[in-house]
Design a protein around this motif. Structure first.
Motif, PDB file in Angstrom:
ATOM      1  N   ASN A  23     -80.531   1.623 -26.654  1.00  0.00           N
ATOM      2  CA  ASN A  23     -80.418   3.076 -26.468  1.00  0.00           C
ATOM      3  C   ASN A  23     -81.682   3.704 -25.892  1.00  0.00           C
ATOM      4  O   ASN A  23     -81.702   4.894 -25.578  1.00  0.00           O
ATOM      5  CB  ASN A  23     -80.042   3.760 -27.788  1.00  0.00           C
ATOM      6  N   SER A  93     -72.030   6.466 -22.063  1.00  0.00           N
ATOM      7  CA  SER A  93     -73.274   7.227 -21.947  1.00  0.00           C
ATOM      8  C   SER A  93     -73.751   7.346 -20.502  1.00  0.00           C
ATOM      9  O   SER A  93     -74.808   7.910 -20.245  1.00  0.00           O
ATOM     10  CB  SER A  93     -74.351   6.608 -22.835  1.00  0.00           C
ATOM     11  N   ARG A 121     -66.119  12.408 -28.337  1.00  0.00           N
ATOM     12  CA  ARG A 121     -67.298  12.423 -27.473  1.00  0.00           C
ATOM     13  C   ARG A 121     -67.164  13.349 -26.260  1.00  0.00           C
ATOM     14  O   ARG A 121     -67.169  12.897 -25.107  1.00  0.00           O
ATOM     15  CB  ARG A 121     -67.639  11.013 -27.005  1.00  0.00           C
ATOM     16  N   PRO A 122     -67.026  14.629 -26.468  1.00  0.00           N
ATOM     17  CA  PRO A 122     -66.990  15.547 -25.335  1.00  0.00           C
ATOM     18  C   PRO A 122     -68.348  15.625 -24.637  1.00  0.00           C
ATOM     19  O   PRO A 122     -69.353  15.107 -25.157  1.00  0.00           O
ATOM     20  CB  PRO A 122     -66.629  16.889 -25.967  1.00  0.00           C
ATOM     21  N   ILE A 123     -68.369  16.253 -23.450  1.00  0.00           N
ATOM     22  CA  ILE A 123     -69.625  16.348 -22.704  1.00  0.00           C
ATOM     23  C   ILE A 123     -70.001  17.813 -22.456  1.00  0.00           C
ATOM     24  O   ILE A 123     -70.780  18.118 -21.567  1.00  0.00           O
ATOM     25  CB  ILE A 123     -69.546  15.570 -21.365  1.00  0.00           C
ATOM     26  N   ASP A 124     -69.414  18.705 -23.273  1.00  0.00           N
ATOM     27  CA  ASP A 124     -69.643  20.138 -23.070  1.00  0.00           C
ATOM     28  C   ASP A 124     -71.127  20.516 -23.128  1.00  0.00           C
ATOM     29  O   ASP A 124     -71.589  21.377 -22.371  1.00  0.00           O
ATOM     30  CB  ASP A 124     -68.839  20.948 -24.098  1.00  0.00           C
ATOM     31  N   LEU A 125     -71.894  19.856 -23.998  1.00  0.00           N
ATOM     32  CA  LEU A 125     -73.315  20.231 -24.142  1.00  0.00           C
ATOM     33  C   LEU A 125     -74.102  19.831 -22.890  1.00  0.00           C
ATOM     34  O   LEU A 125     -75.017  20.545 -22.462  1.00  0.00           O
ATOM     35  CB  LEU A 125     -73.927  19.565 -25.382  1.00  0.00           C
ATOM     36  N   HIS A 126     -73.741  18.689 -22.307  1.00  0.00           N
ATOM     37  CA  HIS A 126     -74.400  18.246 -21.066  1.00  0.00           C
ATOM     38  C   HIS A 126     -74.140  19.282 -19.967  1.00  0.00           C
ATOM     39  O   HIS A 126     -75.041  19.704 -19.250  1.00  0.00           O
ATOM     40  CB  HIS A 126     -73.834  16.889 -20.604  1.00  0.00           C
ATOM     41  N   PHE A 160     -75.969  21.770 -30.550  1.00  0.00           N
ATOM     42  CA  PHE A 160     -76.092  20.637 -31.470  1.00  0.00           C
ATOM     43  C   PHE A 160     -77.123  19.686 -30.860  1.00  0.00           C
ATOM     44  O   PHE A 160     -77.172  19.539 -29.631  1.00  0.00           O
ATOM     45  CB  PHE A 160     -74.729  19.938 -31.619  1.00  0.00           C
ATOM     46  N   SER A 162     -77.743  16.916 -29.577  1.00  0.00           N
ATOM     47  CA  SER A 162     -77.145  15.703 -28.998  1.00  0.00           C
ATOM     48  C   SER A 162     -78.231  14.841 -28.345  1.00  0.00           C
ATOM     49  O   SER A 162     -79.068  15.340 -27.582  1.00  0.00           O
ATOM     50  CB  SER A 162     -76.100  16.118 -27.957  1.00  0.00           C
ATOM     51  N   VAL A 163     -78.178  13.544 -28.631  1.00  0.00           N
ATOM     52  CA  VAL A 163     -79.151  12.600 -28.061  1.00  0.00           C
ATOM     53  C   VAL A 163     -78.988  12.557 -26.537  1.00  0.00           C
ATOM     54  O   VAL A 163     -79.930  12.769 -25.774  1.00  0.00           O
ATOM     55  CB  VAL A 163     -78.941  11.186 -28.662  1.00  0.00           C
ATOM     56  N   GLY A 164     -77.757  12.300 -26.098  1.00  0.00           N
ATOM     57  CA  GLY A 164     -77.511  12.144 -24.660  1.00  0.00           C
ATOM     58  C   GLY A 164     -77.795  13.420 -23.881  1.00  0.00           C
ATOM     59  O   GLY A 164     -78.371  13.371 -22.791  1.00  0.00           O
ATOM     60  N   THR A 304     -75.722   6.953 -37.879  1.00  0.00           N
ATOM     61  CA  THR A 304     -74.295   6.621 -37.761  1.00  0.00           C
ATOM     62  C   THR A 304     -74.107   5.196 -37.244  1.00  0.00           C
ATOM     63  O   THR A 304     -73.158   4.516 -37.626  1.00  0.00           O
ATOM     64  CB  THR A 304     -73.579   7.621 -36.822  1.00  0.00           C
ATOM     65  N   ASP A 305     -75.023   4.716 -36.398  1.00  0.00           N
ATOM     66  CA  ASP A 305     -74.881   3.367 -35.839  1.00  0.00           C
ATOM     67  C   ASP A 305     -75.102   2.268 -36.880  1.00  0.00           C
ATOM     68  O   ASP A 305     -74.911   1.084 -36.583  1.00  0.00           O
ATOM     69  CB  ASP A 305     -75.858   3.165 -34.662  1.00  0.00           C
ATOM     70  N   LEU A 327     -71.145  12.118 -37.837  1.00  0.00           N
ATOM     71  CA  LEU A 327     -71.354  12.230 -36.391  1.00  0.00           C
ATOM     72  C   LEU A 327     -70.085  12.005 -35.571  1.00  0.00           C
ATOM     73  O   LEU A 327     -69.821  12.719 -34.620  1.00  0.00           O
ATOM     74  CB  LEU A 327     -72.432  11.233 -35.934  1.00  0.00           C
ATOM     75  N   PHE A 328     -69.327  10.978 -35.914  1.00  0.00           N
ATOM     76  CA  PHE A 328     -68.154  10.633 -35.111  1.00  0.00           C
ATOM     77  C   PHE A 328     -66.886  10.711 -35.956  1.00  0.00           C
ATOM     78  O   PHE A 328     -66.906  10.379 -37.136  1.00  0.00           O
ATOM     79  CB  PHE A 328     -68.320   9.251 -34.477  1.00  0.00           C
TER      80      PHE A 328
END
Ligand code: UD1
Length: 419
Positions: A23, A93, A121-126, A160, A162-164, A304-305, A327-328
């Motif tokens: 990661n 990712s 896993r939406p991408i709205d924050l990106h 939020f 988010s890492v990504g 979570t992982d 998380l998921f």
């Protein structure tokens, strides 16, 4: 297609060295787009997710070559090809590559990543973050078309952490003229590593590891040589497997504070843990004790992982544990496979109640996601009898030759072709 054959019940013993973090390596590879010069990634793990990211890089015209464990990437010219479904489907990712392409080329086209086995896993924050940087975004029948010709730095407040999204926006700001600030940024160690990498290329990123990150734009970056941080989830997986088998192992190449939430929970289940500067020994002489409440959350909370591997270990605890996955939405698929081995686990929404049983028994199992697969291997190593684990391709996304690691610790595990 391959499978793992595991004859369980052997306590793990010995010493291993943890691979570099998947990661961390993934966003670092994406960030290579920010410079025209060659970049060397030292000790890059050989993983399916890394291969999938390199396929995307090559599709964009970059060169990527492994020489042993050294990966050299050169992105002299970028071809603004659409990153299509075949590529994004292999690596969820991949979306965070948008930031670096936009920073360098001011345009990018990528297919919307599809569904995912562990959650929506939406991408709205990106997307919202990139829009804050004045990127015009349109969805053309599932292809996200980004026009960054008017891109400008801004302060972005993530709804939020988010890492990504944090990684994507960090990369997006690197070559902009001015200061971009990310508020409520993710604080995972991999974010700190990405910032260190960008700075090693001549970028200016401050505050990574805290919830406010400042990126001061620079005109150009240069090549560098960089070794990603150790994989804290692989380290945690090997420690959990040692706990599940009553083992005694030393795990080298760790950063103790990165895995504190893991070693802390392992002490709670009764393991003796000795942590040194960059290694940890675990000694487990009894069945694990239950954990009253094991709850996942963003760093520095329990990751979570690591939830699936711990759930597998708690399946043979001396009492009942409650696991809460924050998380998921859909990260308990593997528990059905553990039940085949004799585990007593009930799942409702994000909560799993794990009633420990004295032992698990070998079974034919199917991994359907990366960490769920690692959980099945963990359970099989501690179980009585033979297990056959299908779906190894999921495990290969994140663990470099998992069977070699566990064989070197005395486990009876081998990989064969599955028919
Ligand atoms: C990264 C890790 C993954 C880990 C996860 C959480 C990589 C390559 N992967 O994934 O192993 O499990 O962090 O620690 O580093 N979300 C939204 N909208 C968005 C983005 C995310 O709602 O635009 C939600 C996700 O659905 C999820 C949560 O936020 O429920 C966490 O996601 P995020 O932190 O973005 O994880 P990833 O970067 O995908």
């Amino acid at each position: 297609m391959q499978k793992l054959i595991i004859d369980g019940g052997q306590p793990l013993k010995g010493e291993i060295t943890v691979q570099a973090a998947k990661n961390s390596a993934l966003p670092i590879i994406a960030a290579c787009i920010l410079t025209e010069e060659p970049v060397e990634i030292i000790n890059c793990p050989h993983l399916r997710d890394i291969d999938a990211m390199l396929d995307i890089m090559r599709h964009l015209g970059c060169q990527a070559e492994f020489d042993g464990d050294k990966l050299t990437i050169t992105c002299r010219d970028i071809a603004l090809n659409v990153i299509n479904n075949d590529l994004t489907g292999k690596l969820r990712s991949s979306i965070f590559i948008l930031g670096s392409i936009l920073s360098r080329c001011r345009r990018a086209y990528i297919s919307r990543p599809g569904g995912c086995e562990i959650g929506l896993r939406p991408i709205d924050l990106h997307i919202a973050g990139l829009k804050s940087l004045n990127v015009q975004i349109e969805d053309d029948y599932g292809v996200i078309c980004c026009d960054g010709s008017e891109m400008a730095p801004a302060t972005i407040s993530l709804e939020f952490a988010s890492v990504g999204a944090t990684e994507n926006l960090m990369m997006a700001g690197v070559l902009l003229d001015g200061e971009t600030t990310i508020v409520n940024a993710a604080r995972e160690p991999e974010i700190v590593d990405l910032a260190a990498f960008i700075n090693a290329m001549g970028g200016k990123v401050e505050g990574a590891g805290s919830s406010v990150i400042k990126i001061t734009g620079v005109k150009k970056l240069h090549g560098c040589s960089f070794e990603p941080m150790p994989d804290r989830i692989c380290a945690g997986t090997y420690l959990a497997a040692a706990a599940a088998t009553g083992g005694n192992i030393v795990v080298n190449n760790i950063v103790p504070e990165h895995i504190f939430s893991i070693t802390d929970r392992l002490r709670k289940v009764g393991a003796k843990i000795t942590v040194r500067r960059n290694s940890a020994r675990i000694v487990m002489q009894e069945r694990p004790r239950p954990i009253h409440k094991l709850e996942t959350n963003v760093y520095p909370a329990f990751p979570t992982d690591m939830q699936p591997q711990f759930t597998a270990m708690l399946a043979i605890a001396t009492g009942s544990s409650v696991v809460i996955e924050n998380l998921f939405e859909n990260r308990y698929g593997f528990t059905g496979e553990l039940v085949k081995m004799g585990a007593n686990i009930t799942v409702r929404d994000r909560v799993a109640v794990v009633h420990g049983v004295p032992k698990l028994f070998g079974a034919t199992l199917k991994a359907s996601d990366l960490r769920g697969g690692a959980a099945l291997v963990t359970a099989a190593l501690g179980a009585e009898g033979r297990s056959v684990v299908y779906g190894v391709e999921h495990i290969d996304r994140g663990y470099e030759y998992i069977e070699r690691v566990f064989s070197s610790l005395g486990a009876n595990i081998r990989r064969t072709t599955a028919f």
